[in-house]
Design a protein around this motif. Structure first.
Motif, PDB file in Angstrom:
ATOM      1  N   PRO A  88       0.904  -1.182  -0.237  1.00 53.09           N
ATOM      2  CA  PRO A  88      -0.026  -0.133  -0.333  1.00 53.09           C
ATOM      3  C   PRO A  88       0.921   1.023  -0.127  1.00 53.09           C
ATOM      4  N   ARG A  89       0.441   2.641  -0.812  1.00 52.51           N
ATOM      5  CA  ARG A  89       0.794   3.533  -1.018  1.00 52.51           C
ATOM      6  C   ARG A  89      -0.012   4.553  -0.743  1.00 52.51           C
ATOM      7  N   ILE A  90       0.729   5.184   0.780  1.00 53.53           N
ATOM      8  CA  ILE A  90      -0.391   6.181   1.098  1.00 53.53           C
ATOM      9  C   ILE A  90       0.177   7.485   0.961  1.00 53.53           C
ATOM     10  N   MET A  91      -0.853   8.014  -0.190  1.00 55.38           N
ATOM     11  CA  MET A  91      -0.577   9.295   0.009  1.00 55.38           C
ATOM     12  C   MET A  91      -1.627  10.664  -0.024  1.00 55.38           C
ATOM     13  N   ASP A  92      -0.745  11.910   0.116  1.00 53.92           N
ATOM     14  CA  ASP A  92      -1.212  13.384   0.833  1.00 53.92           C
ATOM     15  C   ASP A  92      -2.097  13.748  -0.042  1.00 53.92           C
ATOM     16  N   TRP A  93      -3.682  13.665  -0.423  1.00 49.62           N
ATOM     17  CA  TRP A  93      -3.663  14.354  -1.312  1.00 49.62           C
ATOM     18  C   TRP A  93      -3.894  15.729  -1.104  1.00 49.62           C
ATOM     19  N   LYS A  94      -4.442  16.342  -0.044  1.00 49.55           N
ATOM     20  CA  LYS A  94      -4.291  17.489   0.048  1.00 49.55           C
ATOM     21  C   LYS A  94      -3.177  17.913  -0.189  1.00 49.55           C
ATOM     22  N   ALA A  95      -1.983  17.792  -0.224  1.00 46.16           N
ATOM     23  CA  ALA A  95      -0.372  18.589  -0.580  1.00 46.16           C
ATOM     24  C   ALA A  95      -1.002  18.476  -1.900  1.00 46.16           C
ATOM     25  N   HIS A  96      -1.127  17.885  -2.855  1.00 45.74           N
ATOM     26  CA  HIS A  96      -1.157  17.876  -4.748  1.00 45.74           C
ATOM     27  C   HIS A  96      -2.507  18.036  -4.752  1.00 45.74           C
ATOM     28  N   LEU A  97      -3.405  19.141  -4.128  1.00 42.55           N
ATOM     29  CA  LEU A  97      -4.620  20.011  -4.722  1.00 42.55           C
ATOM     30  C   LEU A  97      -4.212  21.198  -4.625  1.00 42.55           C
ATOM     31  N   ASN A  98      -4.316  22.008  -5.947  1.00 44.49           N
ATOM     32  CA  ASN A  98      -4.054  23.340  -6.571  1.00 44.49           C
ATOM     33  C   ASN A  98      -5.351  24.131  -5.399  1.00 44.49           C
ATOM     34  N   GLY A  99      -4.843  25.407  -6.039  1.00 36.01           N
ATOM     35  CA  GLY A  99      -5.912  26.606  -5.222  1.00 36.01           C
ATOM     36  C   GLY A  99      -7.491  26.422  -5.763  1.00 36.01           C
ATOM     37  N   HIS A 100      -7.472  26.179  -6.901  1.00 36.00           N
ATOM     38  CA  HIS A 100      -8.726  26.258  -7.492  1.00 36.00           C
ATOM     39  C   HIS A 100      -9.586  24.923  -6.938  1.00 36.00           C
TER      40      HIS A 100
END
Length: 483
Positions: A88-100
């Motif tokens: 399993p690879r857990i990604m911090d999606w909030k860190a990958h989100l843009n301002g939009h």
């Protein structure tokens, strides 16, 4: 094992068996290369027919979950879909989100708005009352159109839209007084997509837009998501304040203007014919595209029809009209349209094709056939009568129970109430919520952070007795908060 299988009425049994077996394989209850019970044995275990199990096993083999050894039976495929998993690879999606994305979430009132508990009297909706929906004629329209070109309707369509519907809307807008020479129509997935396509096409020189204040929250949200600054112009009893608009036009630069002249959301005001003429005369002195939202235009309860701004513009091409039947007919059919200069539609069509390919041809064809069959006029007659009755009841209840400073709403599906400055409708909302009544606080419609003393009351989906009871609660609670 197999004791938790339960049949659901109305769904093919073999599909239920197949899905149940897939679930067991994916969850690891059945391992790779494990032999499955024979079709006869499985039928007994699940209490279904052997033929259903045979069909289910064949489906599992087609989908890659099972393999067959001739003469020996069915086995679980060792690499069945969903069974082979890496680390399993857990990604911090909030860190990958843009301002939009972050701004869209912040502006998403549906996520953070007050939820109506069961039994709550809710004045928050301005959707049509589904109890009025003309189901028999919608079904007839569907069957009529499918009989004519069903195979075509289920295939890809055209980005510009379904030609019979475009032709119908061409005549429909012509009957509203619009000079259609040099103009064209693009079909969209409702108002919001049309608005977004237009905004994405317009040049950004100043990065600012003119609107009424207050105005449609969906428009505010999407203007902000496109990076526009918003200059709101205050409203008068007959529409936008022209003196303040002229002042803003003289003092600033704007990439476009967005106005809702009929049954304005949220105030319910209908801009007077005289002010429409004056507005178009004023705007003619500035090189600014005007986006007109044809919101609720059909839901007039008294007086004659007022022509849209695009009709007032005559042969001019500066107005972009956004139309939809969502509030008049059926919001579930996501069909709207952009009416504008031919050259602009030529480019908007390409944006539409790049973004969503086309609007559902099936939805468009059903709407077209419903309209073609002459149902709109009959439905509108029934809907206007019912909404007018609710409008008058809501208005009377407000006059009787609510100590407001101003109340507007000339038709449509809502009223807008303003209390004295300094009164806070958020506090009123919380107090009413505790008593089982909710409404929409007005501040969300304002472009400048104002409107804390206002609220919108949607009455279209509220029963008569609940209208009486709910507004009485609002009035008494407001009076108590005023001291």
């Amino acid at each position: 094992m197999f004791k938790d299988f339960k049949l659901i009425a109305g769904r093919p049994v073999y599909i239920q068996v197949k899905d149940y077996m897939k679930h067991l394989i994916i969850k690891g209850a059945l391992q790779g290369d494990q032999k499955l019970p024979s079709t006869r044995e499985m039928g007994v275990l699940l209490q279904v027919s052997r033929n259903s199990v045979i069909a289910a096993y064949e489906g599992l083999e087609d989908d890659g979950f099972v393999y067959v050894v001739k003469g020996r039976g069915n086995y679980v495929a060792p690499s069945a879909p969903g069974t082979v998993k890496g680390s399993p690879r857990i990604m911090d999606w909030k860190a990958h989100l843009n301002g939009h994305a972050m701004l869209a979430e912040e502006l998403d009132i549906m996520k953070y708005g007050i939820r109506a508990e069961k039994g709550t009297i809710s004045f928050t909706s301005i959707a049509p009352d589904e109890g009025l929906f003309d189901l028999d004629n919608v079904k007839r329209a569907f069957m009529d159109r499918m009989a004519v070109e069903g195979n075509v309707l289920l295939n890809y369509g055209y980005a510009k839209g379904y030609k019979p519907l475009i032709d119908y809307l061409h005549q429909y807008m012509e009957h509203k007084g619009v000079d259609m020479k040099g103009k064209d129509i693009l079909i969209t997935n409702g108002f919001t997509e049309g608005f977004n396509i237009v905004l994405s096409a317009l040049n950004r020189k100043s990065g600012h837009v003119l609107t009424e204040n207050p105005t449609h929250h969906t428009a505010i949200k999407n203007l902000k998501l496109h990076g526009f600054g918003i200059k709101g112009i205050p409203m008068e009893r007959d529409g936008i304040h022209l003196g303040e608009l002229e002042k803003a036009l003289d003092e600033g630069e704007y990439d476009c203007a967005y106005f809702v002249p009929s049954y304005h959301n949220p105030t319910g005001i209908v801009m007077s014919p005289e002010k429409r003429q004056s507005l178009m005369k004023l705007m003619a002195g500035y090189d600014i595209p005007l986006i007109e939202d044809g919101f609720n235009e059909e839901l007039r309860y008294s007086g004659s029809h007022v022509s849209p701004l695009i009709a007032t513009a005559g042969a001019g091409n500066s107005v972009i009209y956004l139309g939809s039947f969502s509030k008049v007919l059926f919001p579930g059919l996501r069909v709207g349209w952009v009416l504008a200069d031919q050259e602009l539609i030529y480019y908007l069509e390409s944006i539409k094709r790049a973004q969503t390919i086309h609007t559902s041809t099936l939805d468009q064809s059903i709407l077209y056939q419903y309209l073609y069959n002459g149902n709109l006029e009959k439905y509108l007659k029934k809907a206007r009568a019912e909404y007018k009755r609710k409008y008058e009841l809501t208005l009377e209840c407000c006059k009787q129970h609510v100590h407001y400073q101003a109340l507007t709403g000339d038709g449509g599906l809502h009223l807008f109430v303003a209390f004295a400055e300094g009164f806070n409708t958020r506090e009123l909302l919380e107090a009413c919520r505790a008593q089982g009544v909710i409404f929409t606080a007005g501040e969300m419609f304002y472009t400048d952070g104002g409107g804390q003393h206002t609220m919108r009351l949607g009455f279209s989906r509220v029963a008569d007795e609940d209208i009486r009871k709910g507004i009485e609660v609002i009035g008494k609670t407001a009076h108590k908060l005023m001291g």
